[in-house]
Design an enzyme around this catalytic site. Sequence first.
Site, mmCIF file in Angstrom:
data_model
loop_
_atom_site.group_PDB
_atom_site.id
_atom_site.type_symbol
_atom_site.label_atom_id
_atom_site.label_comp_id
_atom_site.label_asym_id
_atom_site.label_seq_id
_atom_site.Cartn_x
_atom_site.Cartn_y
_atom_site.Cartn_z
ATOM 1 N N GLU A 85 0.868 -1.125 -0.119
ATOM 2 C CA GLU A 85 -0.095 0.000 0.058
ATOM 3 C C GLU A 85 0.882 1.303 -0.149
ATOM 4 O OE1 GLU A 85 -1.577 1.176 3.689
ATOM 5 O OE2 GLU A 85 -1.408 -0.869 4.591
ATOM 6 N N CYS A 117 -3.318 -3.405 4.662
ATOM 7 C CA CYS A 117 -2.602 -4.460 5.055
ATOM 8 C C CYS A 117 -2.796 -6.001 4.644
ATOM 9 C CB CYS A 117 -2.270 -4.607 6.452
ATOM 10 S SG CYS A 117 -1.878 -3.064 7.168
ATOM 11 N N THR A 160 3.316 4.000 16.146
ATOM 12 C CA THR A 160 2.685 2.635 15.493
ATOM 13 C C THR A 160 3.244 2.828 14.015
ATOM 14 O OG1 THR A 160 0.576 3.388 14.701
ATOM 15 C CG2 THR A 160 0.744 2.339 17.042
ATOM 16 N N SER A 210 -10.569 2.393 13.846
ATOM 17 C CA SER A 210 -10.012 1.499 13.229
ATOM 18 C C SER A 210 -9.624 0.155 13.912
ATOM 19 C CB SER A 210 -8.392 1.942 12.694
ATOM 20 O OG SER A 210 -7.476 2.139 13.732
ATOM 21 N N HIS A 241 -2.579 -10.192 12.527
ATOM 22 C CA HIS A 241 -2.057 -8.707 11.820
ATOM 23 C C HIS A 241 -1.738 -8.059 13.150
ATOM 24 C CE1 HIS A 241 -1.269 -4.966 9.957
ATOM 25 N NE2 HIS A 241 -2.346 -4.463 10.205
ATOM 26 N N LYS A 250 -5.856 -7.469 22.043
ATOM 27 C CA LYS A 250 -7.134 -7.283 22.042
ATOM 28 C C LYS A 250 -7.955 -8.358 21.071
ATOM 29 C CE LYS A 250 -6.515 -2.112 22.478
ATOM 30 N NZ LYS A 250 -7.357 -1.617 23.372
ATOM 31 N N SER A 319 -7.485 -2.313 6.240
ATOM 32 C CA SER A 319 -8.281 -1.488 6.598
ATOM 33 C C SER A 319 -9.142 -1.131 5.302
ATOM 34 C CB SER A 319 -7.636 -0.055 6.992
ATOM 35 O OG SER A 319 -7.041 -0.124 8.313
HETATM 36 P P1 HMG Z 1 -3.720 6.679 21.391
HETATM 37 O O1 HMG Z 1 -4.569 8.050 21.502
HETATM 38 O O2 HMG Z 1 -2.378 6.666 21.922
HETATM 39 O O3 HMG Z 1 -4.959 5.894 22.551
HETATM 40 O O4 HMG Z 1 -3.977 6.022 20.157
HETATM 41 P P2 HMG Z 1 -5.065 5.847 23.875
HETATM 42 O O5 HMG Z 1 -4.977 7.080 24.472
HETATM 43 O O6 HMG Z 1 -6.438 5.038 24.344
HETATM 44 O O7 HMG Z 1 -3.852 4.790 24.641
HETATM 45 C C1 HMG Z 1 -3.644 3.657 24.070
HETATM 46 C C2 HMG Z 1 -3.530 2.387 25.109
HETATM 47 O O8 HMG Z 1 -2.292 2.856 26.026
HETATM 48 C C3 HMG Z 1 -4.694 2.333 26.101
HETATM 49 O O9 HMG Z 1 -4.903 1.065 26.443
HETATM 50 C C4 HMG Z 1 -4.156 3.298 27.425
HETATM 51 O O10 HMG Z 1 -5.067 2.674 28.202
HETATM 52 C C5 HMG Z 1 -3.197 2.759 27.496
HETATM 53 P P3 HMG Z 1 -6.160 0.328 25.767
HETATM 54 O O11 HMG Z 1 -7.344 1.031 26.348
HETATM 55 O O12 HMG Z 1 -6.207 0.357 24.329
HETATM 56 O O13 HMG Z 1 -6.066 -1.030 26.191
HETATM 57 N N1 HMG Z 1 -2.208 3.571 28.029
HETATM 58 C C6 HMG Z 1 -0.967 3.267 29.291
HETATM 59 N N2 HMG Z 1 -0.691 2.011 29.324
HETATM 60 C C7 HMG Z 1 0.131 2.086 30.358
HETATM 61 N N3 HMG Z 1 0.830 3.182 31.045
HETATM 62 C C8 HMG Z 1 0.323 4.445 30.759
HETATM 63 C C9 HMG Z 1 -0.364 4.715 29.432
HETATM 64 N N4 HMG Z 1 -1.193 5.682 29.053
HETATM 65 C C10 HMG Z 1 -2.135 5.357 28.291
HETATM 66 N N5 HMG Z 1 1.116 5.507 31.095
HETATM 67 C C11 HMG Z 1 -4.006 4.127 18.573
HETATM 68 C C12 HMG Z 1 -3.895 4.723 19.929
HETATM 69 C C13 HMG Z 1 -3.662 2.735 18.173
HETATM 70 C C14 HMG Z 1 -5.404 4.678 18.245
HETATM 71 C C15 HMG Z 1 -3.108 5.125 17.755
HETATM 72 O O14 HMG Z 1 -1.600 4.881 17.973
HETATM 73 C C16 HMG Z 1 -3.314 5.039 16.196
HETATM 74 O O15 HMG Z 1 -4.162 5.586 15.695
HETATM 75 N N6 HMG Z 1 -2.561 4.196 15.348
HETATM 76 C C17 HMG Z 1 -2.703 3.975 13.894
HETATM 77 C C18 HMG Z 1 -4.045 3.006 13.716
HETATM 78 C C19 HMG Z 1 -4.017 1.734 14.094
HETATM 79 O O16 HMG Z 1 -2.710 1.007 14.104
HETATM 80 N N7 HMG Z 1 -4.927 0.820 14.122
HETATM 81 C C20 HMG Z 1 -5.059 -0.384 14.425
HETATM 82 C C21 HMG Z 1 -6.200 -1.311 13.753
HETATM 83 S S1 HMG Z 1 -6.379 -0.697 12.073
HETATM 84 C C22 HMG Z 1 -4.994 -1.787 11.499
HETATM 85 O O17 HMG Z 1 -4.551 -2.661 11.902
HETATM 86 C C23 HMG Z 1 -4.794 -1.674 10.072
HETATM 87 C C24 HMG Z 1 -3.616 -0.698 9.751
HETATM 88 O O18 HMG Z 1 -2.521 -1.722 10.160
HETATM 89 C C25 HMG Z 1 -3.640 -0.185 8.372
HETATM 90 C C26 HMG Z 1 -3.777 -1.283 7.221
HETATM 91 O O19 HMG Z 1 -4.626 -2.123 7.129
HETATM 92 O O20 HMG Z 1 -3.178 -0.882 5.992
HETATM 93 C C27 HMG Z 1 -3.366 0.298 10.850
#
Ligand code: HMG
Length: 404
Positions: A85, A117, A160, A210, A241, A250, A319
């Site tokens: 991609e 992906c 990420t 996502s 993945h 998860k 995605s």
């Molecule tokens: P974020 O804003 O960092 O989320 O975004 P958050 O604030 O909810 O924090 C993430 C986790 O850290 C949470 O845990 C918090 O509790 C924890 P969860 O509720 O998820 O279990 N946390 C802590 N833990 C320990 N100590 C601390 C602490 N503070 C917070 N001090 C997000 C996270 C993944 C959304 C962001 O990084 C993102 O947008 N990433 C890109 C999208 C992505 O990877 N999506 C995955 C699914 S889609 C997919 O896999 C397809 C893809 O590969 C693309 C394709 O297909 O081509 C992306």
Amino acid sequence: MGSIEAIGIDAITFSVPRSYLDLGDLAVARGVAADKYRLGLGVSQMAIAAADEDPVALAAGAGSRLLAASGRDPSEIGFCAVGTETAVDHSKPVSSYVHGLLGLPSRCRVFETKHACFGATAALLSATEWIASGAARGRAALIIASDIARYEIGSPGEPTQGAGAVAMLVSERPRLLELEVGRTGSFARDVHDFWRPLHRKDALVDGKFSVECYLDALGHAYRDWQEQAAGGEPLVRTCYHVPYGKMAHKAHRVRSSVDGLDEAAADRDFELTVAPSLRFASQVGNIYAGSLYLALASLLHAEAAALEGRRIGLFSYGSGCAAEFFAGRVAAGAAAMVARLDLGAPLAPGARARLTIPAYEALRRDDASADRRASEVSSERPFAFLGVDPAERRRYMSGILRDG
Ligand code: HMG
């Protein structure tokens, strides 16, 4: 046409950029608690590509390493597909460059696949069906997943990122994993969870949505797979993945709930059945199309001997979205093949350099002009993007590996 024997992955290797970013350093720079990245997301390092390490160079590096380490001659390849991609052109596919750089035969089906992906999985499953149809006539398929995962600096997606390519040889009588051809569970839905507009290098993403889309697709694909492949031995390991380690965690909870396990039981099972597949990803980050297959390489590197003859599951998510759940059996003798492939070599101590934050940010700022000029090429890299010529043709340095 003679009868077709077991079909699957005969060999696997990967290539990564020469530099990586430590997520502890990024946490300090962004003023975020280090545990958020380490425990909250389950990431510790991510590979960062330089201008000369484009998707073609990474793909050719992985493919060349694959041919050398598996003892296969390019003349045995009759199908070459690259899932990406991170396209380098609207028309000329990454697979054409790879075909040329690796010296593959002209009698060969060559194409690029895209579905976020999921692209490499579409290519892999097509290759198994090509062999099952009899069209391969004893030849093998080369499937490569190659991507550079990028989000805006300072955005929630930044920790990420990642970059790399995974190459797989698909053939009859595979020495690593026999796939259950024709028995997959699939799911698709038109959603905007993650997208990469044509004028941008950085992905756009509705991050939390996502995650929901991934988990929803997993539930549907897994239930569909259970209907297609009902019965049979249980899956002793599962590769998901892996956009970041915590996502696999998860995913395993959702999948386990379909099997009637509660969260505590799912978490116990995770350590045994999923964690070994996440070690490479924790050092490389998300490599988009190749992430599932990097998980497979990690699992085989850690446990091939114990898993010979055992059935494992694989879940691919792209995605947009498309997903497929499928299974295979680790081949007898896989451990010997894994040793021959030396899967851990690209991540061995000393194999990569740690970037400082200013150096990482400079690499990203350099992007705009990088495609326009010849880059400085490290002589240790077998393949490198050299820039575009006045007619906008991409130029590469090629140095095929002669031995593993
Ligand atoms: P974020 O804003 O960092 O989320 O975004 P958050 O604030 O909810 O924090 C993430 C986790 O850290 C949470 O845990 C918090 O509790 C924890 P969860 O509720 O998820 O279990 N946390 C802590 N833990 C320990 N100590 C601390 C602490 N503070 C917070 N001090 C997000 C996270 C993944 C959304 C962001 O990084 C993102 O947008 N990433 C890109 C999208 C992505 O990877 N999506 C995955 C699914 S889609 C997919 O896999 C397809 C893809 O590969 C693309 C394709 O297909 O081509 C992306």
